[in-house]
Motif scaffolding. Structure first.
Motif, short mmCIF file in Angstrom:
data_model
loop_
_atom_site.label_atom_id
_atom_site.label_comp_id
_atom_site.label_asym_id
_atom_site.label_seq_id
_atom_site.Cartn_x
_atom_site.Cartn_y
_atom_site.Cartn_z
N ARG A 466 36.60 -60.53 6.96
CA ARG A 466 37.78 -59.85 6.41
C ARG A 466 38.29 -60.52 5.15
NH1 ARG A 466 43.65 -59.03 9.44
NH2 ARG A 466 44.66 -57.89 7.74
N TYR A 467 38.26 -61.86 5.15
CA TYR A 467 38.79 -62.60 4.02
C TYR A 467 37.77 -63.58 3.47
CZ TYR A 467 43.54 -61.22 5.54
OH TYR A 467 44.66 -60.53 5.89
N ALA A 468 37.84 -63.76 2.17
CA ALA A 468 37.35 -64.98 1.55
C ALA A 468 38.60 -65.81 1.28
CB ALA A 468 36.60 -64.70 0.26
N ASP A 482 40.50 -60.14 0.07
CA ASP A 482 39.68 -59.11 0.70
C ASP A 482 38.54 -58.78 -0.25
OD1 ASP A 482 38.47 -56.92 1.79
OD2 ASP A 482 40.31 -55.80 2.15
N PRO A 483 37.36 -59.31 -0.02
CA PRO A 483 36.27 -59.13 -0.99
C PRO A 483 35.70 -57.72 -0.99
CG PRO A 483 35.47 -60.29 0.93
CD PRO A 483 36.94 -60.12 1.14
N LYS A 484 36.04 -56.94 0.01
CA LYS A 484 35.51 -55.58 0.08
C LYS A 484 36.46 -54.58 -0.57
CE LYS A 484 32.89 -56.66 4.23
NZ LYS A 484 32.62 -56.35 5.64
N GLY A 485 37.51 -55.08 -1.21
CA GLY A 485 38.44 -54.20 -1.88
C GLY A 485 39.48 -53.69 -0.90
N GLY A 486 40.62 -54.36 -0.84
CA GLY A 486 41.65 -53.97 0.12
C GLY A 486 42.18 -52.58 -0.19
N LEU A 788 45.69 -49.82 -3.34
CA LEU A 788 44.44 -50.54 -3.60
C LEU A 788 44.83 -51.96 -3.97
CD1 LEU A 788 42.57 -47.89 -5.78
CD2 LEU A 788 42.42 -48.23 -3.33
N THR A 789 44.64 -52.84 -3.02
CA THR A 789 45.05 -54.21 -3.29
C THR A 789 43.99 -54.92 -4.12
OG1 THR A 789 44.00 -55.30 -1.40
CG2 THR A 789 46.10 -54.21 -1.01
N SER A 790 44.41 -55.93 -4.80
CA SER A 790 43.46 -56.80 -5.47
C SER A 790 42.71 -57.59 -4.41
CB SER A 790 44.19 -57.77 -6.39
OG SER A 790 45.01 -58.62 -5.62
N GLY A 791 43.17 -57.44 -3.16
CA GLY A 791 42.58 -58.19 -2.07
C GLY A 791 43.07 -59.60 -2.04
N VAL A 792 44.11 -59.92 -2.80
CA VAL A 792 44.54 -61.31 -2.92
C VAL A 792 45.94 -61.47 -2.33
CG1 VAL A 792 45.00 -63.21 -4.50
CG2 VAL A 792 43.18 -61.57 -5.02
N THR A 793 46.03 -62.33 -1.30
CA THR A 793 47.32 -62.69 -0.72
C THR A 793 47.49 -64.19 -0.87
OG1 THR A 793 47.14 -60.91 0.91
CG2 THR A 793 48.77 -62.64 1.34
#
Length: 986
Positions: A466-468, A482-486, A788-793
């Motif tokens: 799920r996460y890197a 989220d490397p798969k594009g949140g 569409l998240t950058s996948g970054v938290t």
């Protein structure tokens, strides 16, 4: 048997093992390939019982018992010729070389004498000794000045002075009751250690003789086990090991090299009938073979931990000797004549280049263990390595300005990722759709921008993919990516809009404003602004909306919010105005401030853009037969019109607008959806505001760029545009998408582009972006908001300047990410669920590497500044992480990285500018092995398969990845050596 370095003609030193074959031959085993000895035999005269090798490795000497001769073999010649065979007395049974002047001493058992020869087997000098000389020993290392001769018949030890070449003499004769023939002389030559049986009993003893004092005994004999058959001194002279044949044990004792005194021996059970022992070259362990059971046992000398090989090493093993490097040992099988090879220590088995002048610093092994990635810190490349064939593949180019530091591979191989500190990015590596990563498969590289200045170093992937997780040294954060594009959707019930047409996000990313057109008739008041509050990751709840009377709204479309969150502008599509709302603080309710108008009136204002100070407003206008942008100063009331910028003539369509974060460039998107569009239609325009141009220029247009019925756009940053494309729902159908346009240096042309799919049935409309690149798209038909998240938290773990996260590891249960913090001297344990609670633990100074053990119970930290390793229990006594141990040892110096074997038993530690890695017991922290593997080892990655004892190590200075076999004790296999079945070491 004897292990020595020989010479091989012009090819230089070659490791060799030599042993007598009682069937009239000398066995010479070449160890150039240590796990596959090359066995050769040299015929000698009858019944060779013992062999010795000269100090320089060029001569071997066999004591030929039946023939009464000594054979001299030239090991320095490729043909291994016998140079001569000379008389050695009656029944010679023992020989020692490496004496002063390269002399050689042979014991003639039936002749009660020794004979001393020169290096070439010439100039013999016979010398009477006691009755039945059966064993000889001298100090190792060459140029020994004394030889100790065990006389088995009369239970004496003769001390022969060979300090003057050609003139040996008996310096002393010492009575040692029950002497067994097991003897060793300490390096330096002062002390001899003699094993014996007690008179009338099987009890064993070791007597220490001071050869400088004419063989005087040092203290009382030291008790050991029954029937001591063999003994050995450690290479440092500080340990003694005795094989107790009659008590199925060995006795291990400390030795004072200065006084010769032996400490209290400690027994270690090793199985029936131990007959031979041999210390590893580094002195850390000793091997023991059991004659009747075929067992091989390794005993560590520090804690006396014994490890027994599960497979017998022979039917009747008789002798054992380590190879020169200590990674292999060789056992002679008395029953079969085989020479059995055994792995006795981890060793480097090969390396794979990562490219000329490369500096790999970290490595990741694929889940199936067949290939690996290595991060080259001085280029934009990730090296690809075939671990089975030991060859490099085609490196993966990440593209400028990225330079990788760490790399990780997802367990399902659907992606891998690499950090780039210099560009504050995470690079995601993905295979073709529906495929998994392989050694030679196609890979797509997608950069994900982290927070500006994040400078991520370490990276790990959660078990579920799920996460890197990155350790961000520049922003004192741990980022969950989220490397798969949140992507997620804010449901229609939460949005509560009839026709969402616009979106704006508060500067802190916690409040989302949605414009609701709500089917407002022209020139009528109507619509509203929905207000949503973020309550957690992906979770929103509605607040009180801004209704039409409060905001003087008439079909609201795009929104623009000032950087301080105190001014909100609303484009009123149906009455040609812009409502400006304001409030005193972010906690206050919105109130109407003024309406922005001009003469002649604007028509269908659609797009809005607002400078960060809230003073300059850009409004799209379709009043004339052209698409235009009106510029207003709204710092005064009423607002003052400043100028008009033409977007496109002949097109009465109001464009969507976006302003670059630095306020220097304005962009507009024209849909042209009303035109016949059998193919993609639409254009993105731009202008540099400081130039005051009256006409915008084309930035991107279809079909050259992915622009298709664009209805909204936003600036991700100063160099990236997001464009919402509605596509086409009727024939010919074209999918909706979000186009990501990366601009070139002029910022008015596209360098590269990509698209992310959207649902055209939702009718995506306008867009707002967060500082981290997350996109919020208002869906007109679905009445939802697509996120569409950058996948970054980013999860804060400290303060910038006082915190410097460096490495990160994730538990295999997915509960925690543990990040080392070099500046704070801490490890931050971040819960990967819930609100990402952080537990910070003080560890040693300058902690660098961190690794989690299988099972998720513990983490290990390399305390670079404290020469230690900290152990963390992730579920401590209070149910939260806590430090439970700190391991210190003279071998742990400047540790930089750590990793744990797949079975959880071993911790691999690399240190600063060190070409060897350290292996620790993960239960006790005891150093087990120091393994040379390169020039300057950095990160390491064990094989993920528990049954495969292998670790890969990045060698930054060697431009390679080293591969090491971590087997501590394992059977390799036998080689036919034609040993006579009667052979026995004694």
């Amino acid at each position: 048997m004897s292990g020595r370095n020989g010479e091989n003609g012009d090819t230089g030193p070659v490791p060799r093992l030599v042993a007598p074959d009682w069937g009239d031959a000398l066995v010479v085993a070449g160890l150039a390939v240590p796990d596959r000895p090359e066995v050769r035999t040299v015929p000698v005269e009858g019944g060779p019982r013992a062999v010795a090798v000269s100090a320089d490795g060029t001569r071997a000497y066999t004591a030929n018992h039946d023939a009464g001769t000594l054979s001299v073999v030239d090991l320095g010649s490729g043909g291994l010729p016998v140079l001569r065979t000379v008389d050695a007395g009656k029944n010679p049974c023992a020989v020692v070389a490496g004496l002063t002047g390269d002399q050689v001493c042979v014991a003639a058992w039936a002749g009660d004498q020794v004979r001393v020869f020169d290096k070439e087997g010439l100039s013999p000098v016979p010398l009477p000794v006691g009755a039945g000389p059966c064993a000889v020993a001298a100090a190792p290392g060459g140029q020994a000045s004394r030889v100790c001769v065990v006389n088995g018949t009369d239970a004496t030890v003769s001390v022969v002075d060979v300090s003057t070449a050609g003139s040996p003499s008996v310096a002393a004769t010492v009575h040692v009751p029950g002497a067994t023939g097991a003897i060793a002389v300490a390096r330096g030559g002062r002390f001899a250690y003699v094993a014996s049986r007690g008179e009338g009993t099987a009890d064993g003893w070791v007597t220490v003789l001071d050869l400088d004092a004419h063989g005087r005994a040092v203290g009382a004999p030291v008790p050991v086990g029954a029937e001591p058959r063999a003994l050995a001194l450690g290479p440092g002279g500080d340990r003694l090991c005795v094989a107790n044949y009659g008590s199925a044990s060995v006795s291990v004792a400390t030795v004072d090299p200065d006084t010769g005194q032996v400490g209290h021996p400690r027994p270690v059970p090793v199985g029936p009938h131990p007959v031979a022992v041999d210390f590893a070259p580094d002195g850390t362990s000793v091997l023991v073979v059991g004659q009747t059971s075929g067992t091989l046992t390794a005993v560590r000398v520090d804690d006396l931990a014994a490890t027994r090989l599960g497979t017998p090493v022979g039917a009747v093993p008789a002798g054992v000797v380590h190879g020169p490097e200590g990674a292999f040992a060789y056992v002679s099988d008395q029953a079969t004549g085989d020479l059995v090879t055994v792995r006795t220590a981890p060793r480097k088995t090969g390396e794979i280049t990562t490219g000329t002048d490369s500096e790999p610093v970290n490595v990741a092994v694929s889940p199936d263990g067949t290939w690996a990635y290595a991060a080259d810190s001085v280029s934009d490349k990730v090296a690809v390595l075939d671990l089975d064939a030991r060859r490099p593949g085609t490196p993966l180019a990440l593209g400028a300005p990225h330079r990788p530091w760490d790399v990780a591979i997802a367990a399902d191989r659907t992606f891998a990722c690499a950090t780039s500190p210099g560009s504050s990015s995470l690079l995601v590596l993905t295979p073709a759709h529906g495929e998994t990563l392989t050694f030679d498969g196609a890979v797509t590289v997608t950069p994900i921008a982290l927070a500006p200045g994040a400078s991520p170093y370490g990276v790990a992937v959660t078990p579920d993919g799920r996460y890197a997780v990155t350790a961000d040294s520049g922003t004192a954060t741990v980022s969950l990516v989220d490397p798969k594009g949140g992507r997620y959707t804010i449901a229609a019930g939460t949005v509560d809009c009839q026709q969402p047409t616009g979106a704006a996000l508060s500067p802190d990313g916690k409040t989302l404003y949605i414009a609701d057109f709500a089917r407002t008739p022209e020139n009528q008041q109507g619509g509203r602004i929905a207000v949503l509050s973020r309550t957690g990751p992906g979770q929103w709840q509605p607040l009180d909306p801004v209704d039409a009377p409060t905001g003087r709204l008439s079909g609201p479309h795009e929104l623009a919010l000032s950087a301080d969150g105190l001014r909100l502008c609303v484009a009123n599509y149906q009455n040609g105005t812009v409502s400006v709302l304001q409030r005193a603080t972010v906690d206050d309710a919105w109130s109407f401030h003024m309406a922005v108008t001009k003469s002649p009136a604007m028509k269908y204002p659609y797009g809005l853009a607002l400078t960060s100070d809230g003073h300059t407003l850009y409004v799209s206008n379709a009043a004339a037969p052209k698409a235009a942008v009106e510029v207003f100063d709204i710092s005064t009331s009423p607002a003052r019109h400043q100028r008009t910028i033409t977007v496109e003539t002949g097109i009465p369509i109001p464009p969507g607008l976006a302003l670059s974060p630095d306020g220097q460039y304005l962009y507009a998107a024209v849909s042209k959806a009303w035109m016949s569009d059998g193919h993609a239609l639409g254009t993105v325009y731009g202008t540099e505001l400081a130039k005051n141009d009256q006409q915008m220029t084309v930035v991107a247009t279809s079909p050259a760029q992915p622009v298709d019925r664009p209805t909204g756009l936003a600036c991700r940053d100063d160099g990236t545009l997001y464009v919402v494309n509605q596509g086409r729902g009727e024939e010919p159908i074209r999918e909706a998408s979000l186009a990501v346009l990366t601009l070139d240096g002029t910022r008015l042309a596209v360098r590269e582009s990509k698209t992310l799919p959207l649902d055209k049935a939702h009718m995506p409309y306008s867009i707002a972006t967060a500082a981290d690149g997350t996109a919020y798209i208002a869906d007109f038909a679905a009445r939802t908001v697509t996120v569409l998240t950058s996948g970054v938290t980013p999860v804060p773990v400290g303060g910038p300047g006082s915190s410097r996260p460096w490495d990160v590891a994730v538990t295999d249960d997915g509960a925690y990410a543990c990040a080392s913090d070099r500046a704070a001297g801490a490890v931050h344990c971040v819960r990967l669920t819930g609100d990402h609670e952080v537990t910070s633990l003080a560890v040693g100074r300058d902690p660098m590497g961190v690794a989690c053990a299988p099972g998720g119970a513990r983490a290990f930290v390399a305390d670079h500044g404290d020469d230690s390793v900290t152990v963390i229990a992730l579920s401590g006594a209070a149910g939260v992480p806590e430090v439970v141990a700190t391991w210190r040892h003279p071998l742990i110096v400047g540790p930089e990285s750590v990793s744990v074997s797949a079975d959880g038993a071993l911790l691999f530690v690399t240190s600063e500018n060190n070409g060897a890695f350290l292996m620790l017991d993960t239960t006790t922290g005891t150093p087990l092995f120091t393994v040379p593997a390169g020039r300057a080892l950095a990160g390491s990655a064990p094989d993920p398969r528990p049954a495969t004892p292998r670790v890969c190590l990045a060698d930054a200075e060697g431009s390679a990845v080293a591969v090491a076999d971590t087997t501590a004790l394992g059977l390799v296999g036998p080689a036919k050596a034609a040993f006579d079945p009667r052979q026995a070491r004694r």
